[in-house]
Design an enzyme around this catalytic site. Structure first.
Site, PDB file in Angstrom:
ATOM      1  N   LYS A  43       0.854  -1.183   0.000  1.00  0.00           N
ATOM      2  CA  LYS A  43       0.000   0.000   0.000  1.00  0.00           C
ATOM      3  C   LYS A  43       0.895   1.240   0.000  1.00  0.00           C
ATOM      4  CE  LYS A  43      -3.992   1.766   2.641  1.00  0.00           C
ATOM      5  NZ  LYS A  43      -4.866   1.504   3.800  1.00  0.00           N
ATOM      6  N   SER A  96      -9.804   1.478   2.700  1.00  0.00           N
ATOM      7  CA  SER A  96      -8.949   2.280   1.869  1.00  0.00           C
ATOM      8  C   SER A  96      -7.879   1.505   1.105  1.00  0.00           C
ATOM      9  CB  SER A  96      -8.268   3.337   2.746  1.00  0.00           C
ATOM     10  OG  SER A  96      -7.385   2.720   3.664  1.00  0.00           O
ATOM     11  N   SER A 156      -9.941  -1.054   6.699  1.00  0.00           N
ATOM     12  CA  SER A 156      -9.318  -0.843   5.387  1.00  0.00           C
ATOM     13  C   SER A 156      -8.612  -2.023   4.744  1.00  0.00           C
ATOM     14  CB  SER A 156      -8.337   0.316   5.463  1.00  0.00           C
ATOM     15  OG  SER A 156      -9.052   1.521   5.335  1.00  0.00           O
TER      16      SER A 156
HETATM   17  N1  GLN Z   1     -13.311   3.944   6.276  1.00  0.00           N
HETATM   18  C1  GLN Z   1     -12.676   4.211   7.526  1.00  0.00           C
HETATM   19  C2  GLN Z   1     -12.165   5.631   7.563  1.00  0.00           C
HETATM   20  O1  GLN Z   1     -12.306   6.314   6.595  1.00  0.00           O
HETATM   21  C3  GLN Z   1     -11.563   3.223   7.774  1.00  0.00           C
HETATM   22  C4  GLN Z   1     -10.379   3.467   6.941  1.00  0.00           C
HETATM   23  C5  GLN Z   1      -9.186   2.672   7.355  1.00  0.00           C
HETATM   24  O2  GLN Z   1      -9.306   1.598   7.939  1.00  0.00           O
HETATM   25  N2  GLN Z   1      -8.025   3.212   7.068  1.00  0.00           N
HETATM   26  O3  GLN Z   1     -11.625   6.072   8.545  1.00  0.00           O
END
Ligand code: GLN
Length: 487
Positions: A80, A155, A179
Site C-alpha cells: 500500500k 482504503s 481498510s
Molecule cells: N473507512 C474508515 C475511515 O475512513 C476506515 C479506513 C481505514 O481503515 N483506514 O476512517
C-alpha cells in the site's frame, strides 16, 4: 493446460522458487506483464517499480543459487502506498506527498527485503487511508476487478484489487477501521487485520495511531500464514509493538476446528437488510456447522456507538498526525505565499483533498478546549465499553462471525458525496479496531450480480492463528476463494 506464472498461488510460487523450477526474475516478469496488460482497467497501483522489482528479483535468484534463501525469497508483493520504501515515491494517495521519497524503510519493508521478497510497486488507497472506496485518492479511483463500475472498497482498494486481478500474488494493506477487510471482502480475496501491536507500524504513514495496523491481503489462509510469519514480530522502533513470540502460522493450517464455538452477535445480525449478505451469512453457518462447529448467540450491547466514537477518535488523532504536513519538511509546498502562516495555509489547502480536510476539521474541533470532555473523552469511554463487550463475549466463544459490510460492493460515485453513508459502510469492522482485536475477511460467496461478498471472523487478542485455522478449514470446504474475475 498451460497456466501463466502470475495465475499461480503464492505457496506454489514459493515451491517453484525453492525447487529452482522458476526463477524470481521469471515470476516477477510475469507479474509485471500482467500489470501492463490489465492496469488500465483496474488502476490498482499509484507507482509500479519495475526496475526495483527486477533488481530485487535478481538478488533473490542469487540468494537461491547460493542456498541462502528463506521461505519467501523471490516472491513478489505489492505494498500500500503508505509504507515507507527508502528512496521511492510514497504518496499516501495524496497530492501533499506527491513527490515524497522517504529516507528510510518501514519495518515491514525491511523485513521483506531481508526475506528476499520483491516489491512490485505501491498500491492505490484513499487519501491518508480516509475512506471506504479508494475514491478519495489524489490519483483517481481503483476499479473493482469483478466489475469496473464498482468500487473495490477502501482504503486498501489498490492492494486488494491487485491481488484479485492477479497483478500481485500477495499485498500489504493497513487497517484503521476496516481498510484491509472491506476491500478484501469487496474484491473476493482474503485479508487479515492483526491484533494492535502484532505488526510494527514504524514507517507506516500515521492516520490514527491507536487504531492503525498493517496486515496481509492474499488469496487464501495459506497466504495469510506465509506473510504473518514474516511480519508479526516485536520491533523496538514502535513503542506499541508487543514484546512477544508469535506462533508459526503455517502449523495451524491443517489443525481441526471440530468442537469450536462461534459467537453470533445479535446486534450485528439484526442489521442485516441486504438479501445477498444475508444469504451468504446463512450459507456460511451451514458450512461451519458441517465441520463440527457450534454457534451461540451473544450480545455486544455498545456496538451501536462504534461509528460515532470512531469518527471522534480517528479524526482527532489524524488532526494531530497530519499537522506535520505543512510544506516545510515533506512534499508539496505552495509556489506562492506572502508569509510563513500564508505558506502553511496555502500548502495545506492545495495539498489535502476534501475528505482529509473534513477529518482535520472534525478532529481539531473535537480536541479543542471546552469540547474535549464532551467529545473525545466520551468517545474514549465508549471505546472501553466496546472492548469490554468483546472480552465478555469471548468468555463463551472462540471466535465471532459477522459480515464485513452491510452490502455487496457499491458503485463508484454512489456514496462519495454523502460522507455519512460512506462511514456507515464500516459498521461491522470499526468495533474490531476500537478493541484492538484481530479480524479476518474471507470470501464467503457472491451476490446475485456476481459480486464478491466477504465474511468476517474476529478472535481474542493475539489469536490470529485461530482465525487462520478457521479460515483454512472453511476454504477446504468452499471454493469462493478459488474464483477470479475475467479481465
Ligand atoms: N473507512 C474508515 C475511515 O475512513 C476506515 C479506513 C481505514 O481503515 N483506514 O476512517
Amino acid at each position: 493446460m498451460h497456466t501463466n506464472l502470475y495465475e499461480k498461488p503464492a505457496t506454489e510460487l514459493c515451491k517453484l522458487l525453492a525447487n529452482k523450477e522458476a526463477s524470481s526474475v521469471e515470476i516477477t516478469r510475469s507479474f509485471l506483464e500482467r500489470i501492463q496488460a490489465v492496469e488500465e482497467r483496474v488502476r490498482a497501483f499509484v507507482t509500479v517499480t519495475p526496475d526495483l522489482a527486477i533488481e530485487m528479483a535478481q538478488e533473490a535468484d542469487r540468494r537461491i543459487a547460493a542456498g541462502n534463501n528463506g521461505p519467501l525469497t523471490g516472491l513478489p508483493i505489492a505494498v500500500k502506498d503508505n509504507m515507507c520504501v527508502k528512496g521511492r515515491r510514497v504518496t499516501c494517495g495524496s497530492r501533499i506527498l506527491a513527490n515524497f521519497a522517504p529516507p528510510y524503510d518501514a519495518t515491514v519493508v525491511r523485513l521483506m527485503r531481508e526475506a528476499g521478497m520483491v516489491i512490485l510497486g505501491m498500491a492505490n488507497m484513499d487519501e491518508f487511508a480516509m475512506g471506504s472506496s479508494t475514491e478519495t485518492s489524489y490519483w483517481g479511483p481503483t476499479r473493482n476487478p469483478w466489475n469496473p463500475e464498482m468500487t473495490p472498497g477502501g482504503s486498501s482498494g489498490g492492494p486488494a484489487a491487485a491481488v484479485a486481478a492477479m497483478e500481485a500474488p500477495v499485498a500489504l494493506g493497513s487497517d484503521t477501521g476496516g481498510s484491509i477487510r472491506l476491500p478484501a471482502g469487496f474484491c473476493g480475496v482474503t485479508g487479515i487485520k492483526p491484533t494492535y501491536g502484532a505488526v510494527s507500524r514504524y514507517g507506516l504513514v500515521a492516520y490514527a495511531s491507536s487504531l492503525d495496523q498493517i496486515g496481509p491481503i492474499g488469496r487464501d489462509a495459506r497466504d495469510m500464514a506465509l506473510i504473518l510469519n514474516l511480519i508479526c514480530s516485536h520491533d523496538p522502533m514502535d513503542s506499541t509493538s508487543a514484546p512477544m513470540e508469535h506462533p508459526d502460522f503455517i502449523s495451524v493450517l491443517d489443525k481441526p476446528v471440530k468442537g469450536m464455538t462461534i459467537g453470533l452477535p445479535s446486534e450485528f445480525f439484526s442489521k442485516l437488510e441486504d438479501p445477498d449478505v444475508d444469504k451468504v451469512m446463512s450459507e456460511t453457518r451451514v458450512v461451519f456447522k458441517s465441520m463440527g462447529i457450534s454457534f451461540i448467540e451473544l450480545s455486544l450491547p455498545h456496538l451501536d456507538y462504534g461509528i460515532a466514537a470512531y469518527y471522534i477518535i480517528a479524526p482527532s488523532e489524524a488532526s494531530s498526525n497530519l499537522a506535520r504536513f505543512d510544506g516545510v519538511k515533506y512534499g508539496h509546498r505552495s509556489a506562492q505565499f506572502e508569509s510563513m502562516i500564508d505558506m502553511y495555509c496555502r500548502t495545506r489547502a492545495e495539498g489535502f483533498g476534501p475528505e482529509v480536510k473534513r477529518r482535520i476539521m472534525l478532529g481539531t474541533y473535537a480536541l479543542s478546549s471546552g469540547y474535549y470532555d464532551a467529545y473525545y473523552l466520551k468517545a474514549a469511554k465508549i471505546r472501553t465499553l466496546i472492548t469490554n463487550d468483546f472480552k465478555n463475549a469471548f468468555r463463551t466463544c472462540d471466535a465471532i462471525l459477522c459480515p464485513i459490510a452491510p452490502t455487496p460492493p457499491f458503485k463508484i460515485g454512489e456514496k462519495i458525496d454523502d460522507p455519512i453513508q460512506m462511514y456507515l459502510t464500516d459498521v461491522f469492522t470499526i468495533p474490531v479496531n476500537m478493541a484492538g482485536l484481530p479480524g479476518m475477511a474471507i470470501p464467503g460467496g457472491f451476490s446475485r450480480n456476481g459480486l464478491p461478498v466477504g465474511i468476517q471472523l474476529i478472535a481474542p487478542h493475539f489469536q490470529e492463528a485461530r482465525l487462520v485455522q478457521l479460515a483454512s478449514a472453511f476454504q477446504r470446504e468452499t471454493d469462493h476463494h478459488l474464483k477470479s474475475p475475467v479481465l
